[in-house]
Design a protein around this motif. Structure first.
Motif, PDB file in Angstrom:
ATOM      1  N   ALA A 178       1.086  -0.892   0.121  1.00 43.79           N
ATOM      2  CA  ALA A 178       0.242  -0.095   0.044  1.00 43.79           C
ATOM      3  C   ALA A 178       0.863   1.234  -0.201  1.00 43.79           C
ATOM      4  O   ALA A 178       0.607   2.877  -0.791  1.00 43.79           O
ATOM      5  CB  ALA A 178      -0.594   0.233   1.602  1.00 43.79           C
ATOM      6  N   THR A 179       1.519   0.701   0.662  1.00 44.11           N
ATOM      7  CA  THR A 179       2.861   2.322   0.989  1.00 44.11           C
ATOM      8  C   THR A 179       3.635   2.127  -0.295  1.00 44.11           C
ATOM      9  O   THR A 179       3.027   3.750  -1.193  1.00 44.11           O
ATOM     10  CB  THR A 179       3.483   1.768   1.894  1.00 44.11           C
ATOM     11  N   SER A 180       4.051   1.563  -1.153  1.00 49.31           N
ATOM     12  CA  SER A 180       4.493   1.847  -2.580  1.00 49.31           C
ATOM     13  C   SER A 180       3.814   2.487  -3.146  1.00 49.31           C
ATOM     14  O   SER A 180       4.562   2.952  -3.865  1.00 49.31           O
ATOM     15  CB  SER A 180       5.139   0.176  -3.003  1.00 49.31           C
ATOM     16  N   THR A 181       2.568   1.472  -3.283  1.00 52.20           N
ATOM     17  CA  THR A 181       1.314   2.105  -4.619  1.00 52.20           C
ATOM     18  C   THR A 181       0.985   3.694  -3.911  1.00 52.20           C
ATOM     19  O   THR A 181       0.519   4.616  -4.781  1.00 52.20           O
ATOM     20  CB  THR A 181       0.068   0.963  -4.732  1.00 52.20           C
ATOM     21  N   GLY A 182       1.172   4.103  -2.959  1.00 57.08           N
ATOM     22  CA  GLY A 182       0.811   5.045  -2.701  1.00 57.08           C
ATOM     23  C   GLY A 182       2.063   6.386  -2.782  1.00 57.08           C
ATOM     24  O   GLY A 182       1.614   7.180  -3.883  1.00 57.08           O
TER      25      GLY A 182
END
Ligand code: SF4
Lengths: 305, 252
Positions: A178-182
């Motif tokens: 999630a962090t990476s895609t965010g």
């Protein structure tokens, strides 16, 4: 006919969108706080991304229900008082989601009040110049966003599907993803906004590079755990089964190694950037989608086969 | 109300499937379109319209095929995964021990379907909700036996107070062991005790039953611990890179 896929594509897309929404919001918020306000606009972009994505995700969720008109039963009792079921990750997660959506909406109003084109809108002016309130709400919502990102993985874990249940690492993996895609979504905002600050883009790339390292570690933990506790229906179904190619080529190579290589390269030679970073961001998003897709489908199909 | 249980003595089951038909009858469940897939066992799995079925498990032992019949259905667990994961509180335990889904409260999210360790909770397209065995709550309240038990001719199915059923199981186990046969009781301790108790003539796995079933929510605490630790790391290291922006100055 009996359908082996209990949770279908709508759930994949929802988990993906909720991950980006949470990830973009808290990454943007932390960027604002850590940069001492210099990257305030990342926080704004995070908000602009979070609200529509969460709304689309929730609408998909509601339509996926067998009895959509009764969706409110998830948060309200029959007498319309709030219902929290602590043992149910879905219940707890839906509350995180609800709070996240409401706070994101309020924070969005603060941001909108700063925009040129909202000058003449009613009410919106009341939100003007109250940046300390906005920051306070952003801080709270940042934490809620983290809980949203993590719950999506834990929701899958609290089932009897061996691939999801056998290890405690799915929440960790989904939080990293999630962090990476965010961050990737924020990089694309940088591009879309034609932002001249390349330094900011570099920092987003560097942060993402570190996050991908963590995500690789989370994947390693997951695979080791599955090897130990669910060798057939977990490990084998994930890395060799019908989704094996999607796993290795889609997730590992295109979604993790390739963007990581680009980010390391760009970090070394900061002059060659924009196009490459955009490519990395797109790859991260595709990989993030595949993480949900492969784990959700491969897990269920192996279980019920 | 007493605490009830069904006792399934697989050593007596002949695989006639009268129970399967009786269940359909009593509950008004439609027939399924089935395929021949190399066995008379049908349908392949429990579904929203088939709440119980007889499994024809095959086990090869010393070159011979052993047929292990077993009726399967909801186990009515004390630690019921479906009930723990349900966000709407649609699933509840009745005083007799039955786990029942309130079809008016359910929203059809299917979390319970993914949570059940026995594949006993299944979605019905017609109702938009999962449906499963209720241990004939209605019949039992009226002093009758569950429909399947009533239909069983061989004595494989028994119903009554849980303590009595357990005693019956143990007695039968002794007999079989004395005759030099395998006899394993399943459901006494599993998942906090279930309200369907089996006497198996082979290992649980040979019947497709999970050896040490776990409640679906068992990984929730450790899952949160790992996830929050990971998010803490993410906030403290990768994202702290943005402090570098301060040093470079700029328009703050
Ligand atoms: S499908 Fe219905 S009974 Fe099952 S968990 Fe969802 S709301 Fe509860």
């Amino acid at each position: 006919m009996h359908n082996h896929v209990v949770w279908p594509m709508a759930i994949v897309i929802y988990l993906f969108l909720a991950g980006i929404a949470g990830g973009a919001f808290y990454s943007g918020a932390l960027a604002e706080f850590y940069s001492g306000g210099k990257y305030r606009r990342l926080s704004k972009w995070g908000t602009y991304l979070a609200l529509p994505l969460i709304l689309i995700g929730v609408i998909m969720l509601i339509f996926d229900l067998g009895r959509s008109p009764y969706f409110w039963h998830i948060i309200l009792k029959d007498n319309f008082t709030p219902l929290v079921v602590w043992s149910s990750t879905m219940s707890v997660g839906t509350w995180f989601l609800t709070i996240f959506g409401v706070l994101s909406f309020i924070i969005l109003l603060f941001w909108l009040s700063e925009e040129e084109r909202t000058k003449d809108w009613p009410i919106i002016n009341r939100f003007k110049g109250k940046d300390s309130v906005r920051k306070f709400l952003t801080f709270i919502n940042m934490i809620v966003g983290m809980l949203v990102a993590a719950y999506t993985g834990i929701l899958l874990a609290s089932t009897s599907v061996p691939m999801w249940h056998a290890t405690p690492f799915l929440g960790l993996l989904f939080a990293c993803s999630a962090t990476s895609t965010g961050l990737a979504a924020l990089m694309l905002c940088h591009k879309a906004a034609n932002d001249p600050d390349e330094e900011m883009l570099h920092l987003l790339g560097k942060a993402d590079m570190d996050v991908i390292f963590l995500e690789l570690a989370a994947f390693a933990l997951l695979l080791i755990g599955l090897g130990a506790f669910a060798p057939e229906l977990g490990l084998k179904a994930l890395i060799t089964g019908p989704y094996g190619i999607a796993f290795w080529v889609g997730i590992v190579i295109c979604g993790l190694i390739f963007p990581l290589a680009i980010e390391i390269y760009v970090n070394k030679f900061p002059t060659l950037t924009l196009g490459l970073t955009t490519l990395a961001a797109v790859l991260v998003l595709v990989g993030g989608f595949l993480v949900r897709y492969v784990i959700i489908y491969a897990g269920q199909i192996a279980w019920k086969a | 109300m007493a605490e009830y249980a069904m006792f399934i003595d697989t050593s007596k089951c002949t695989g006639c499937r009268a129970c399967q038909v009786a269940c359909k009858n009593w509950n008004g469940l439609p027939a399924e379109e089935t395929d021949f897939w190399g066995t008379y066992e049908n349908p392949k799995t429990l579904t929203g319209n088939t709440w119980t079925k007889v499994k024809f498990n095959e086990k090869v032992e010393n070159g011979n095929i052993k047929l292990l019949f077993a009726k399967i259905q909801c186990m009515h667990c004390n630690d019921a995964s479906c009930m723990a994961v349900c966000a709407t509180k649609a699933i509840s335990r009745r005083p007799g021990g039955m786990i029942v889904i309130d079809q008016n409260r359910c929203v059809g999210c299917r979390n319970c379907v993914t949570a059940c360790p026995f594949g006993a909770v299944n979605f019905s397209e017609e109702t938009g909700t999962p449906r499963k065995c209720r241990l004939c709550e209605d019949r039992v309240a009226a002093g009758l036996q569950p429909a399947c038990v009533n239909a069983c001719l061989s004595g494989a199915l028994n119903f009554g107070e849980r303590s009595e059923m357990l005693a019956l199981a143990k007695k039968r186990q002794k007999e079989l062991l004395a005759a030099g046969e395998k006899a394993i009781i399943y459901g006494e301790k599993e998942l906090g005790g279930t309200h369907v108790i089996y006497l198996l003539t082979d290992e649980p796995e040979a019947y497709g039953l999970p050896k040490d079933p776990e409640i679906a929510t068992s990984v929730v605490p450790s899952g949160w611990t790992w996830a929050l630790a990971g998010l803490g790391l993410i906030a403290l290291f990768p994202l702290r890179r943005f402090t570098e922006a301060r040093k470079k100055g700029g328009e703050a």
